[in-house]
Design an enzyme around this catalytic site. Sequence first.
Site, PDB file in Angstrom:
ATOM      1  N   ARG A 171       0.825  -1.210   0.000  1.00 15.51           N
ATOM      2  CA  ARG A 171       0.000   0.000   0.000  1.00 15.51           C
ATOM      3  C   ARG A 171       0.858   1.258   0.000  1.00 15.51           C
ATOM      4  O   ARG A 171       0.431   2.306  -0.453  1.00 15.51           O
ATOM      5  CB  ARG A 171      -0.878   0.050   1.272  1.00 15.51           C
ATOM      6  CG  ARG A 171      -1.968  -0.976   1.334  1.00 15.51           C
ATOM      7  CD  ARG A 171      -2.571  -1.021   2.741  1.00 15.51           C
ATOM      8  NE  ARG A 171      -3.099   0.257   3.183  1.00 15.51           N
ATOM      9  CZ  ARG A 171      -4.308   0.721   2.900  1.00 15.51           C
ATOM     10  NH1 ARG A 171      -5.124   0.011   2.152  1.00 15.51           N
ATOM     11  NH2 ARG A 171      -4.706   1.888   3.370  1.00 15.51           N
ATOM     12  N   ARG A 175       9.930   5.247  -3.205  1.00 16.35           N
ATOM     13  CA  ARG A 175      10.438   5.953  -4.387  1.00 16.35           C
ATOM     14  C   ARG A 175      11.804   6.565  -4.122  1.00 16.35           C
ATOM     15  O   ARG A 175      12.149   6.849  -2.972  1.00 16.35           O
ATOM     16  CB  ARG A 175       9.422   7.003  -4.869  1.00 16.35           C
ATOM     17  CG  ARG A 175       8.895   7.962  -3.832  1.00 16.35           C
ATOM     18  CD  ARG A 175       8.039   9.041  -4.489  1.00 16.35           C
ATOM     19  NE  ARG A 175       6.611   8.773  -4.439  1.00 16.35           N
ATOM     20  CZ  ARG A 175       5.794   9.188  -3.476  1.00 16.35           C
ATOM     21  NH1 ARG A 175       6.249   9.900  -2.463  1.00 16.35           N
ATOM     22  NH2 ARG A 175       4.516   8.897  -3.510  1.00 16.35           N
ATOM     23  N   ARG A 254      -9.239  -6.218  13.252  1.00 20.98           N
ATOM     24  CA  ARG A 254      -8.495  -5.404  14.213  1.00 20.98           C
ATOM     25  C   ARG A 254      -9.358  -4.225  14.613  1.00 20.98           C
ATOM     26  O   ARG A 254     -10.131  -3.685  13.807  1.00 20.98           O
ATOM     27  CB  ARG A 254      -7.183  -4.884  13.599  1.00 20.98           C
ATOM     28  CG  ARG A 254      -6.162  -5.941  13.362  1.00 20.98           C
ATOM     29  CD  ARG A 254      -5.677  -6.583  14.631  1.00 20.98           C
ATOM     30  NE  ARG A 254      -4.735  -5.761  15.388  1.00 20.98           N
ATOM     31  CZ  ARG A 254      -4.286  -6.092  16.592  1.00 20.98           C
ATOM     32  NH1 ARG A 254      -4.718  -7.194  17.202  1.00 20.98           N
ATOM     33  NH2 ARG A 254      -3.411  -5.322  17.209  1.00 20.98           N
ATOM     34  N   ARG A 285       0.236   5.690  16.369  1.00 18.41           N
ATOM     35  CA  ARG A 285       0.441   7.034  15.826  1.00 18.41           C
ATOM     36  C   ARG A 285      -0.319   8.069  16.632  1.00 18.41           C
ATOM     37  O   ARG A 285      -1.228   7.736  17.393  1.00 18.41           O
ATOM     38  CB  ARG A 285       0.062   7.104  14.344  1.00 18.41           C
ATOM     39  CG  ARG A 285      -1.311   6.577  14.014  1.00 18.41           C
ATOM     40  CD  ARG A 285      -1.511   6.462  12.486  1.00 18.41           C
ATOM     41  NE  ARG A 285      -2.717   5.694  12.204  1.00 18.41           N
ATOM     42  CZ  ARG A 285      -3.044   5.201  11.025  1.00 18.41           C
ATOM     43  NH1 ARG A 285      -2.296   5.397   9.968  1.00 18.41           N
ATOM     44  NH2 ARG A 285      -4.153   4.515  10.853  1.00 18.41           N
ATOM     45  N   GLU A 305      -3.419   6.579  18.955  1.00 28.41           N
ATOM     46  CA  GLU A 305      -4.143   5.451  18.380  1.00 28.41           C
ATOM     47  C   GLU A 305      -3.548   4.131  18.876  1.00 28.41           C
ATOM     48  O   GLU A 305      -2.371   3.865  18.664  1.00 28.41           O
ATOM     49  CB  GLU A 305      -3.999   5.569  16.859  1.00 28.41           C
ATOM     50  CG  GLU A 305      -4.874   4.667  16.080  1.00 28.41           C
ATOM     51  CD  GLU A 305      -4.873   5.024  14.581  1.00 28.41           C
ATOM     52  OE1 GLU A 305      -4.794   6.225  14.223  1.00 28.41           O
ATOM     53  OE2 GLU A 305      -4.920   4.088  13.786  1.00 28.41           O
ATOM     54  N   TYR A 353      -9.959  -4.770   2.853  1.00 28.92           N
ATOM     55  CA  TYR A 353      -9.255  -3.588   3.356  1.00 28.92           C
ATOM     56  C   TYR A 353      -9.379  -2.474   2.307  1.00 28.92           C
ATOM     57  O   TYR A 353      -8.430  -2.107   1.634  1.00 28.92           O
ATOM     58  CB  TYR A 353      -7.797  -3.983   3.598  1.00 28.92           C
ATOM     59  CG  TYR A 353      -6.886  -2.985   4.289  1.00 28.92           C
ATOM     60  CD1 TYR A 353      -7.339  -1.770   4.761  1.00 28.92           C
ATOM     61  CD2 TYR A 353      -5.542  -3.294   4.468  1.00 28.92           C
ATOM     62  CE1 TYR A 353      -6.470  -0.885   5.387  1.00 28.92           C
ATOM     63  CE2 TYR A 353      -4.674  -2.428   5.093  1.00 28.92           C
ATOM     64  CZ  TYR A 353      -5.135  -1.219   5.552  1.00 28.92           C
ATOM     65  OH  TYR A 353      -4.275  -0.343   6.158  1.00 28.92           O
ATOM     66  N   ASP A 355      -9.912   1.259   0.747  1.00 27.06           N
ATOM     67  CA  ASP A 355      -9.800   2.695   0.995  1.00 27.06           C
ATOM     68  C   ASP A 355     -11.123   3.344   0.576  1.00 27.06           C
ATOM     69  O   ASP A 355     -11.936   2.715  -0.108  1.00 27.06           O
ATOM     70  CB  ASP A 355      -8.655   3.287   0.166  1.00 27.06           C
ATOM     71  CG  ASP A 355      -7.299   2.904   0.728  1.00 27.06           C
ATOM     72  OD1 ASP A 355      -7.210   2.669   1.949  1.00 27.06           O
ATOM     73  OD2 ASP A 355      -6.328   2.834  -0.044  1.00 27.06           O
TER      74      ASP A 355
HETATM   75  N1  UDP Z   1       3.485   0.775   7.838  1.00 26.31           N
HETATM   76  C1  UDP Z   1       4.712   0.663   8.468  1.00 26.31           C
HETATM   77  N2  UDP Z   1       5.266   1.759   9.045  1.00 26.31           N
HETATM   78  C2  UDP Z   1       4.655   2.964   9.027  1.00 26.31           C
HETATM   79  C3  UDP Z   1       3.425   3.093   8.374  1.00 26.31           C
HETATM   80  C4  UDP Z   1       2.839   1.976   7.795  1.00 26.31           C
HETATM   81  O1  UDP Z   1       5.269  -0.418   8.512  1.00 26.31           O
HETATM   82  O2  UDP Z   1       5.215   3.908   9.598  1.00 26.31           O
HETATM   83  C5  UDP Z   1       2.891  -0.442   7.234  1.00 26.31           C
HETATM   84  C6  UDP Z   1       2.050  -1.207   8.247  1.00 26.31           C
HETATM   85  O3  UDP Z   1       2.218  -2.580   7.972  1.00 26.31           O
HETATM   86  C7  UDP Z   1       0.657  -0.774   7.904  1.00 26.31           C
HETATM   87  C8  UDP Z   1       0.735  -0.644   6.397  1.00 26.31           C
HETATM   88  O4  UDP Z   1       2.050  -0.122   6.177  1.00 26.31           O
HETATM   89  O5  UDP Z   1      -0.294  -1.739   8.288  1.00 26.31           O
HETATM   90  C9  UDP Z   1      -0.312   0.237   5.778  1.00 26.31           C
HETATM   91  O6  UDP Z   1      -0.257   1.521   6.367  1.00 26.31           O
HETATM   92  P1  UDP Z   1      -1.370   2.595   6.101  1.00 26.31           P
HETATM   93  O7  UDP Z   1      -0.855   3.896   6.562  1.00 26.31           O
HETATM   94  O8  UDP Z   1      -1.825   2.477   4.689  1.00 26.31           O
HETATM   95  O9  UDP Z   1      -2.514   2.070   7.076  1.00 26.31           O
HETATM   96  P2  UDP Z   1      -3.921   2.711   7.427  1.00 26.31           P
HETATM   97  O10 UDP Z   1      -3.798   4.173   7.275  1.00 26.31           O
HETATM   98  O11 UDP Z   1      -4.921   2.065   6.519  1.00 26.31           O
HETATM   99  O12 UDP Z   1      -4.140   2.304   8.838  1.00 26.31           O
END
Ligand code: UDP
Length: 373
Positions: A171, A175, A254, A285, A305, A353, A355
Amino acid sequence: MKFDYLVVGAGLFGATFAYEAKKRNKKCLVIDKRDHIAGNVYTKEESGINVHVYGAHIFHTSDKKIWEYINQFAEFNNYINSPVAVYKDELYNLPFNMNTFSKMWNIKTPAEAKEIIEKQKAEYKIDEPKNLEEQALSLAGKDVYEKLIKGYTEKQWGRKCTELPSFIIKRLPMRFTYDNNYFNDRFQGIPMGGYTKIVEKMLDGIDVRVNEDFFELKKNGKLSDGTEVEYDRILFTGQIDEYFDSKFGPLEYRSVRFETEEIDTDNYQGNAVVNYTEREVPYTRIIEHKHFEFGTQPTTIISREYSSEWKPGVEPYYPVNNDKNNALYEKYAAEAKKEGNVIFGGRLGQYKYYDMDKVLMAALDCVEEEFGK
Ligand code: UDP
């Protein structure tokens, strides 16, 4: 009261369906067991700040039609998501890009970054990544994996990275440019005034009842105030396993818990999203809501969170799409096909999952299937 559709769940999927059904002169009753509409995109204004009550939602899509569709209901600002990751006393830009790599290895050029990652990858000899750990290591190498991915992912999912599907990490963009935009999509932003207004507009002129439990209604044929209702078809956006009384066993989800507080400062962390990627910090976060809308209020509202396994009584947020659960979902999906007059939709109804843009696409596909083009 008689309706063409009973829409269970007033989130984005249900609201989009109801809006489109109304355009086609169908009568919908939308119910939600919560005391408000908008599902998990619900935002609530507090001290002039739109708080993302069920977690941060940043709208992004590459599909012009979907962008135009959602723009019917709100004007979007030019917010670009650029989270920051804190690992112990180090701070990195996300997603993984040249800013991250230059900080991690004190280098400047893409060639230098690629060389380090290739070297780190080579140690593991992974041909085809079979799980999230292998996928992460082969994309970004050991340092990025250990500092920015492993702890965060294991906290968020409550499972080892070796037990998680690799698509989750795909996801995130990776880059070799100095570009901190978390998404690769062409269109991105936050609806000015919050998401709840979007759903309010979608549901304008439609019968909506909150604090209504579908399973009670199904049992009694009555709403909680005693009104008898009849309907021809159902759109169900709750948990598909719950619909079938978990007869094949429960699917795993979850959940997330937020500790939200108002702080007497105009700027707490300088960014909307700061991830805490080490295992030892208990939350994943901290969201500072005002920064989604460039707020200038005198105080600020933050949410820590915390991730946990879903159990009955708490809100489900994420399906855990590993092989075991996906196989179990297929059993429910086969059962769903047999339920002649029920459509299943959304993150919980389709156990995906999704978006937000994908939710809209799926809802519009569903509309097309139901009513034709
Ligand atoms: N992820 C990570 N480190 C980060 C942010 C995201 O390893 O700092 C990984 C983690 O496995 C997470 C996935 O990337 O479940 C997807 O993150 P995203 O931000 O897309 O999750 P969402 O916002 O849907 O909770």
